[in-house]
Design a protein around this motif. Structure first.
Motif, PDB file in Angstrom:
ATOM      1  N   THR A  13       0.872  -1.169   0.061  1.00  0.00           N
ATOM      2  CA  THR A  13       0.223   0.066   0.043  1.00  0.00           C
ATOM      3  C   THR A  13       0.916   1.151   0.147  1.00  0.00           C
ATOM      4  O   THR A  13       2.110   1.214   0.394  1.00  0.00           O
ATOM      5  CB  THR A  13      -0.908   0.092   1.297  1.00  0.00           C
ATOM      6  OG1 THR A  13      -0.213   0.353   2.573  1.00  0.00           O
ATOM      7  CG2 THR A  13      -1.429  -1.284   1.531  1.00  0.00           C
ATOM      8  N   SER A  44      -2.929   0.656  -4.060  1.00  0.00           N
ATOM      9  CA  SER A  44      -2.602  -0.688  -3.781  1.00  0.00           C
ATOM     10  C   SER A  44      -2.046  -1.209  -4.797  1.00  0.00           C
ATOM     11  O   SER A  44      -2.683  -1.120  -5.879  1.00  0.00           O
ATOM     12  CB  SER A  44      -3.713  -1.510  -3.187  1.00  0.00           C
ATOM     13  OG  SER A  44      -4.361  -1.084  -1.919  1.00  0.00           O
ATOM     14  N   THR A  65      -6.576   2.686   5.280  1.00  0.00           N
ATOM     15  CA  THR A  65      -7.250   1.457   5.210  1.00  0.00           C
ATOM     16  C   THR A  65      -8.016   1.199   4.139  1.00  0.00           C
ATOM     17  O   THR A  65      -8.214  -0.035   3.714  1.00  0.00           O
ATOM     18  CB  THR A  65      -8.014   1.202   6.661  1.00  0.00           C
ATOM     19  OG1 THR A  65      -9.062   2.256   6.609  1.00  0.00           O
ATOM     20  CG2 THR A  65      -7.387   1.328   7.773  1.00  0.00           C
ATOM     21  N   ARG A 119      -5.958  -1.368   2.225  1.00  0.00           N
ATOM     22  CA  ARG A 119      -6.434  -2.617   2.488  1.00  0.00           C
ATOM     23  C   ARG A 119      -7.738  -3.156   1.815  1.00  0.00           C
ATOM     24  O   ARG A 119      -7.795  -4.411   1.738  1.00  0.00           O
ATOM     25  CB  ARG A 119      -6.809  -2.931   3.957  1.00  0.00           C
ATOM     26  CG  ARG A 119      -5.878  -1.912   4.837  1.00  0.00           C
ATOM     27  CD  ARG A 119      -4.530  -2.317   5.066  1.00  0.00           C
ATOM     28  NE  ARG A 119      -3.820  -1.480   5.987  1.00  0.00           N
ATOM     29  CZ  ARG A 119      -3.432  -1.787   7.336  1.00  0.00           C
ATOM     30  NH1 ARG A 119      -3.688  -3.232   7.714  1.00  0.00           N
ATOM     31  NH2 ARG A 119      -2.798  -1.245   7.895  1.00  0.00           N
ATOM     32  N   SER A 177     -11.185  -7.567   4.900  1.00  0.00           N
ATOM     33  CA  SER A 177     -10.149  -7.666   3.874  1.00  0.00           C
ATOM     34  C   SER A 177      -9.005  -8.153   4.302  1.00  0.00           C
ATOM     35  O   SER A 177      -8.307  -8.781   3.593  1.00  0.00           O
ATOM     36  CB  SER A 177      -9.826  -6.151   3.592  1.00  0.00           C
ATOM     37  OG  SER A 177     -11.158  -5.706   2.650  1.00  0.00           O
ATOM     38  N   MET A 178      -8.591  -7.784   5.765  1.00  0.00           N
ATOM     39  CA  MET A 178      -7.491  -8.380   6.117  1.00  0.00           C
ATOM     40  C   MET A 178      -7.439  -9.920   6.190  1.00  0.00           C
ATOM     41  O   MET A 178      -6.484 -10.687   5.883  1.00  0.00           O
ATOM     42  CB  MET A 178      -7.125  -7.551   7.662  1.00  0.00           C
ATOM     43  CG  MET A 178      -6.839  -6.076   7.607  1.00  0.00           C
ATOM     44  SD  MET A 178      -5.590  -5.629   6.108  1.00  0.00           S
ATOM     45  CE  MET A 178      -4.132  -6.339   6.717  1.00  0.00           C
TER      46      MET A 178
END
Lengths: 339, 339, 339, 339
Positions: D12, D23, D129, D132, D319-320
């Motif tokens: 990122t 990203s 974020t 992400r 997402s993580m």
């Protein structure tokens, strides 16, 4: 695996005829002076259309920095820079949709990925190397701060079987750039020009060599065993499309390479700047071999491809060297002498 | 950085005169047949003292597997194997305690690490390469399961300026090992033997080349850009101590290299098995350049060092190739064709 | 993936009942004082059989350094250290050959690797954690040089639902080790002992918590985004077998966890030593959650397994913290403040 | 270190008020259906200004794919996607130029990098974020192909000390999104709304918990020791700015966490889907703890910051998880069961 490096890391992306290409440099320290203009100047050195001996394609290659730089200095955050492709779907390439280009990696790529991006080579295109130049320029901005005496210069040392004379120490990039062949030998380069133009006429292409000399290295650069400077340089050179080999050693011994009946390094008392995988403070010399670029004859005749890519590859190889050096210097910082 | 590879990872450790050297292979799949004997046979190929042309040191190099293998098969856990050093602190080396050996990396190493392990070179010793052979043997055990047709063979192709004939396809390791020079050319190898023995007498040493041929590769091996097969092979070769260069291409073209006025790859229709960074199913050929080993004349005369390390380096380079291939095959598994 | 870390890297190997377990530390700077005795002392803290509340197995766990240390100092080369297993094929375990142990990972491991090493858990055994202690001890030897004020102390803070009082700042490992429960609360630990012994009698087992406090951290430690100190600590804690969670924050706020109707960090003006992913110089506190160890009742009754592994896990968690800190300090060195 | 993952790798870049954020996903196989719209929909779930309980900032967050996708499918090359910042230098932030914001990481960041990007937090901003979510969406597109039964759903389970009921299995993202709190408990969410609005009025902020449930996992996912699924999930969660802890276990046991006098995992016969570091096919449940966001009271009152970031963090955590799963599946592919 589109990332190179451990601490100073280059990630490249972009297809030759997609929306854009670009690079991320992750790990550049904060406070390094860096401007869009610096990167643009470096990209212009790689750009085609600079003279009659390179391709006539007019690609503006305007770079834009998206992150990591603020008020003319790096922030220590990832530096992202992109170049938009202006002719994303050239009609010239559409006719290639259903056929593999002979000499190109199309067939093997399609076998692997079960598709072929017919838009001019995708990631296998030499155009991807502009991403290396972006990264290399940032590496050089970083290196310029702590190692102002460091001097990495590459030049075209052989075209076909025509070998140039070895230049004196202290050669500069400006001297190399003074001639479109990027060969500093005033005699050889004129003959090189003639041969490249003849190849262009004939739809033929030419391989050869680029030599690189790195002067002003600090002592002790390199990580033992698999992070040896010579291993990382070999990796970096081998990652460039048309490269078919690399040798390294002391500058004066490299001059013997193409001579009959000679081995490299017959003098055991010289080491070419790398000993035990670490730099010893002496200059490092590299010779990098290129195959003739594979291309469609009609394209070559139409001026769309370089009959000899080495003049344009000079800044690419300099960039690869600088990326390796920046990474090794950060690793040396991590474990300084005092341990 | 003592680790090589992304998924099939070799980590090596050990100083030449410390308690032991060893290797960890992390990432080898479970269920691969592997025995101590297999590794021992491979190490014996690298061992000195095999003939009059190599050093007379009697190093037993007995390997012991510490983990990762159970009832003759790999467990999928890290495989650790070690070789104890039997003469950890040779009196021969003690006298070197206060002096740097000319031609060795002692000075640059001391500058970097602020100490010198005077016990015979430490990690810069060629003895570290036995760790590569351990790793390479495990890689070959893995490769033998899925790719029984894969055949990686290296041989000594040049000693000093003496170049051997290019062998026919299908060359085997047994044919190479049949002569102590590890050169399959029946004429050249006799002259090579004579030159190596003469160098030994004179306290001199000799560089040269090893050629490697990889046959039976699957199509599509290699990760684009920085994981290109040729980039990883160049990295692996460049990580070996005395190596000063590597070129790759189709087997028949490699034969032209040391000839005067010839460029590599002048034929544009052949690619040497690697296209766009991926294997295309054709054989891959490599030529690896070695400098003459640096050593103390009195040691060389005393028979403690090889005047020409290439015969013993043959299994080391084969191991490096196999490690790269095993890593690339796991990466290809990760992203199979059907995506 | 048996390697942890970017610059200070731990690789572990060895099955619980194979020939040996061991660790490689790659990246430790040269010149760090390190002896076999230091590692042995640390391993003895982890060893079973220290008191009536741990398993009675007598495992000598004698460590041997194979490389990377010379004359009492690190060489900058990989440090390898091993511990031989004395009872490689216990008859106690042979009867397990054909059955999966309830509560153990046997079934899922066999599904993945198509085999089961029936010799007591293989790599899933808690015995693997001795490798972490070897690595952590080396990390602490390195940290002791540059950061003498750094103090990482862990203790058992909860057994079952019995919560101990929060100790004062400046707690030492010696104070923690003074009681076999490794709980510094003089009241709670007596009750903890009673509960653990009762569980041992019943073939039962107990979970709970270990708290860790890190004092004396330098400012700015941590790499933004995915190298945040809290992310790396969470990774390190999550890699320990029986751990089921980790929270971090300022020491005084951690005391509120497990209390009814309380949220963590309700005070917005305190940060627990980590801000924006970087250390801010204040103490860092961690609470690590453990599930009750799964085991065969007959084994537990026979005294072969710990009914509560947390007292022995204290040095393991301290080691994991030290490994993360050593890695982050090398990364901070690589990109020092002056950029 | 702005890259996460071994084979499916997210990098990122971008500051909150620089030209753009973005990203790179490197390692996504070719042939995965992927459109700009898919990513846009996911980003819109994270976007502020969705209801009265989140910040009123209108950030369009229009995503653009720059590479790696052609005719609606991934190419196997790096996928780059960016979001331009529309208000790069807000006057609201200029007044912050000379002062550190209390509760923010400004001071520690300036100490480390010797500068402060005063434009609203730079990389420490929660705005990072969105990168992400871009990566997670691509991971989910990949996972959807091979694992259509995989279902990763997160929801707000606690706000301040208000705990919601545990939802039934089979909960969907649509059910979670049906209420601006992203809490599926019809009773608790109304009270959560009231508390968040009250905090907004008072310039106060609220922490709490997000729960995640992963159903439909294949068996054997995870790499032993440092690549255990729980270790990678802990790392991924710990990399999110306001997260202060994570616990994992079987869904029914997680419900006991905030209750007085209860330990996690008191039942030894359940494992929460992860055994020996590998998935066992059962659901995996995670509870992730958040501290109250630190912010200037005047900003909070002006509606520029969320008094409670958890509703918007729901798609970030999903997402993580998906990024970790995609990476582990590629690693499982690399070493399939048959070894």
């Amino acid at each position: 695996m589109n990332t190179l490096g451990t601490l100073f890391r280059l990630t490249t992306f972009g297809e030759s005829h997609g929306p854009a290409l670009g690079s991320i440099i992750d790990g550049c320290p904060a406070g390094v002076p860096l401007t869009t203009e610096q990167i643009q100047v470096a990209l212009d050195r790689r750009r085609p259309g600079q003279s009659s001996i390179t391709t006539a394609r007019a690609e503006p290659d305007q770079v834009e920095i998206l992150s990591g730089v603020f008020e003319g200095k790096t922030l220590g955050t990832p530096i992202a820079a992109i170049v938009r492709n202006t002719n994303q779907r050239s009609g010239d390439y559409d006719k290639l949709k259903s056929e593999d280009r002979p000499g190109h990696a199309d067939a093997v790529w399609r076998e692997r990925f079960k598709h072929r991006d017919h838009r001019g080579g995708g990631r296998t295109s030499g155009r991807e190397t502009l991403c290396r130049v972006i990264g290399g320029t940032i590496a050089e901005a970083y290196l310029a701060q702590g190692f102002p005496q460091l001097n990495t210069v590459a030049w075209v040392s052989q075209v076909g079987d025509l070998v140039s004379a070895v230049p004196e120490p202290g050669l500069t990039r400006a001297q190399v750039d003074a001639h479109p062949t990027r060969c500093p030998d005033p005699v050889a380069r004129e003959e090189m020009s003639r041969r490249i133009l003849a190849a262009k006429e004939d739809g033929d292409s030419l391989g050869g060599c680029i030599d690189i000399r790195v002067e002003g290295l600090p002592v002790g650069l390199g990580e033992p065993i698999f992070g040896k400077m010579k291993a990382l340089l070999a990796h970096a050179m081998g990652s460039v499309g048309a490269v078919t080999g690399v040798v390294w050693g002391p500058p004066d011994l490299l001059s013997r390479i193409a001579q009959p009946g000679k081995v490299f390094h017959s003098r055991k008392d010289t080491y070419g700047g790398i000993q035990g995988g670490l730099s010893n403070g002496e200059p490092v010399a590299l010779r990098v071999f290129f195959k003739p670029p594979a291309t469609l004859a009609e394209h070559a005749k139409g001026g769309r491809h370089d009959p000899c890519i080495m003049p344009r590859a000079v800044p690419v190889l300099e960039s690869m060297v600088s990326l390796v050096l920046a990474d090794l210097i950060l690793q040396l910082n991590a474990r300084p002498h005092s341990a």
